[in-house]
Design a protein around this motif. Structure first.
Motif, short mmCIF file in Angstrom:
data_model
loop_
_atom_site.label_atom_id
_atom_site.label_comp_id
_atom_site.label_asym_id
_atom_site.label_seq_id
_atom_site.Cartn_x
_atom_site.Cartn_y
_atom_site.Cartn_z
N ILE A 149 0.83 -1.21 0.00
CA ILE A 149 0.00 0.00 0.00
C ILE A 149 0.87 1.25 0.00
N GLU A 150 1.94 1.23 0.76
CA GLU A 150 2.86 2.38 0.80
C GLU A 150 3.50 2.63 -0.56
N LYS A 151 3.91 1.57 -1.24
CA LYS A 151 4.48 1.73 -2.58
C LYS A 151 3.45 2.30 -3.55
N ASP A 152 2.21 1.82 -3.47
CA ASP A 152 1.14 2.36 -4.32
C ASP A 152 0.93 3.85 -4.05
N GLN A 153 0.97 4.22 -2.79
CA GLN A 153 0.78 5.63 -2.44
C GLN A 153 1.94 6.48 -2.95
N MET A 154 3.16 5.96 -2.89
CA MET A 154 4.32 6.71 -3.40
C MET A 154 4.21 6.87 -4.92
N LYS A 155 3.73 5.83 -5.63
CA LYS A 155 3.52 5.95 -7.07
C LYS A 155 2.46 6.99 -7.38
N GLN A 156 1.41 7.03 -6.59
CA GLN A 156 0.35 8.03 -6.78
C GLN A 156 0.89 9.44 -6.53
N ILE A 157 1.73 9.60 -5.53
CA ILE A 157 2.34 10.91 -5.26
C ILE A 157 3.21 11.33 -6.44
N ASP A 158 3.98 10.38 -6.98
CA ASP A 158 4.80 10.69 -8.17
C ASP A 158 3.93 11.12 -9.35
N ARG A 159 2.83 10.38 -9.59
CA ARG A 159 1.92 10.74 -10.69
C ARG A 159 1.32 12.13 -10.46
N ASN A 160 0.90 12.40 -9.24
CA ASN A 160 0.32 13.70 -8.93
C ASN A 160 1.34 14.82 -9.11
N THR A 161 2.59 14.56 -8.73
CA THR A 161 3.63 15.58 -8.89
C THR A 161 3.88 15.86 -10.37
N ARG A 162 3.93 14.80 -11.18
CA ARG A 162 4.12 14.99 -12.62
C ARG A 162 2.94 15.71 -13.25
N ASP A 163 1.72 15.33 -12.83
CA ASP A 163 0.52 15.99 -13.35
C ASP A 163 0.52 17.47 -12.98
N LEU A 164 0.91 17.78 -11.77
CA LEU A 164 0.96 19.17 -11.34
C LEU A 164 2.00 19.95 -12.14
N ALA A 165 3.13 19.31 -12.39
CA ALA A 165 4.17 19.97 -13.20
C ALA A 165 3.66 20.21 -14.62
N ASP A 166 2.93 19.24 -15.19
CA ASP A 166 2.35 19.41 -16.53
C ASP A 166 1.33 20.55 -16.56
N ILE A 167 0.49 20.63 -15.55
CA ILE A 167 -0.51 21.69 -15.48
C ILE A 167 0.17 23.05 -15.36
N ARG A 168 1.21 23.13 -14.53
CA ARG A 168 1.94 24.40 -14.38
C ARG A 168 2.59 24.79 -15.71
N ALA A 169 3.10 23.80 -16.43
CA ALA A 169 3.74 24.10 -17.72
C ALA A 169 2.69 24.58 -18.73
N GLN A 170 1.48 24.00 -18.71
CA GLN A 170 0.42 24.42 -19.64
C GLN A 170 -0.01 25.86 -19.39
N PHE A 171 0.04 26.28 -18.14
CA PHE A 171 -0.33 27.66 -17.82
C PHE A 171 0.86 28.61 -17.91
N GLY A 172 2.03 28.11 -18.26
CA GLY A 172 3.22 28.94 -18.42
C GLY A 172 3.85 29.35 -17.10
N LEU A 173 3.55 28.59 -16.04
CA LEU A 173 4.15 28.89 -14.74
C LEU A 173 5.48 28.17 -14.62
N ALA A 174 6.33 28.73 -13.82
CA ALA A 174 7.64 28.11 -13.60
C ALA A 174 7.47 26.82 -12.82
N PRO A 175 8.27 25.81 -13.16
CA PRO A 175 8.16 24.54 -12.41
C PRO A 175 8.64 24.74 -10.97
#
Length: 188
Positions: A153-179
């Motif tokens: 379960i902990e490994k699954d949660q860490m993978k989800q955190i990684d996905r969320n971090t990447r998604d957040l970085a993608d959203i910031r890039a789409q809006f032209g915000l600095a990473p």
């Protein structure tokens, strides 16, 4: 509480041990909601672990109770009959001698009954000791399984955190915000 147990039989103690284990398990099931099947399994496994630990502890508590009340006649129920001394009687001239002999016989039968109660107490304890031992063996297996499931379960949660971090970085890039400067800190 101890006064309530003074009239309890061996069968009552066995039932009480199971009731305690089930109540503790149910208490561990009550609480926050879980969302994934793995978290549900972890919750059930934790409840089983707690119930098994309570079962082992309650069985050992009964053993200590029996040790504290070794001469209690409850441990002899259904096993060995107690010994009763005969009452000797004689005429008025021999009455002091027969009274002394009756006292000696009463003391002797009391001692024999104490030995019978002690033997039966020691014959009653293995039922609870064996149950506590098996519960301890099961408890080790449940604890290992619980730890493995928690790790998954902990490994699954860490993978989800990684996905969320990447998604957040993608959203910031789409809006032209600095990473984020430390966007990789949470990722493992």
């Amino acid at each position: 509480m101890i006064e309530m147990l003074s009239g309890a039989s061996v069968g009552t103690f066995k039932n009480l041990v199971w009731i305690i284990a089930v109540v503790i398990s149910l208490l561990f099931l009550i609480g926050s909601r879980v969302s994934t099947p793995r978290k549900i399994a972890a919750r059930v496994l934790t409840a089983l672990t707690a119930g098994t630990a309570a079962f082992a502890a309650a069985n050992l508590a009964v053993v200590f109770y029996i040790l504290a009340h070794l001469m209690d006649p409850r441990w002899s129920v259904g096993r060995d009959a107690t010994v009763e001394s005969p009452e000797l009687s004689a005429g008025p001239f021999f009455q002091p001698i027969t009274d002394t002999l009756n006292d000696i016989l009463d003391g002797l039968t009391g001692s024999v009954n104490n030995v019978i109660a002690l033997k039966n107490a020691f014959l009653t304890m293995p039922d609870f000791i064996v149950a506590a031992g098996w519960a301890s063996v099961v408890l080790v297996g449940l604890a290992i399984t619980n730890r493995i499931l928690s790790s998954i379960i902990e490994k699954d949660q860490m993978k989800q955190i990684d996905r969320n971090t990447r998604d957040l970085a993608d959203i910031r890039a789409q809006f032209g915000l600095a990473p984020f400067q430390d966007a990789k800190v949470g990722a493992r």
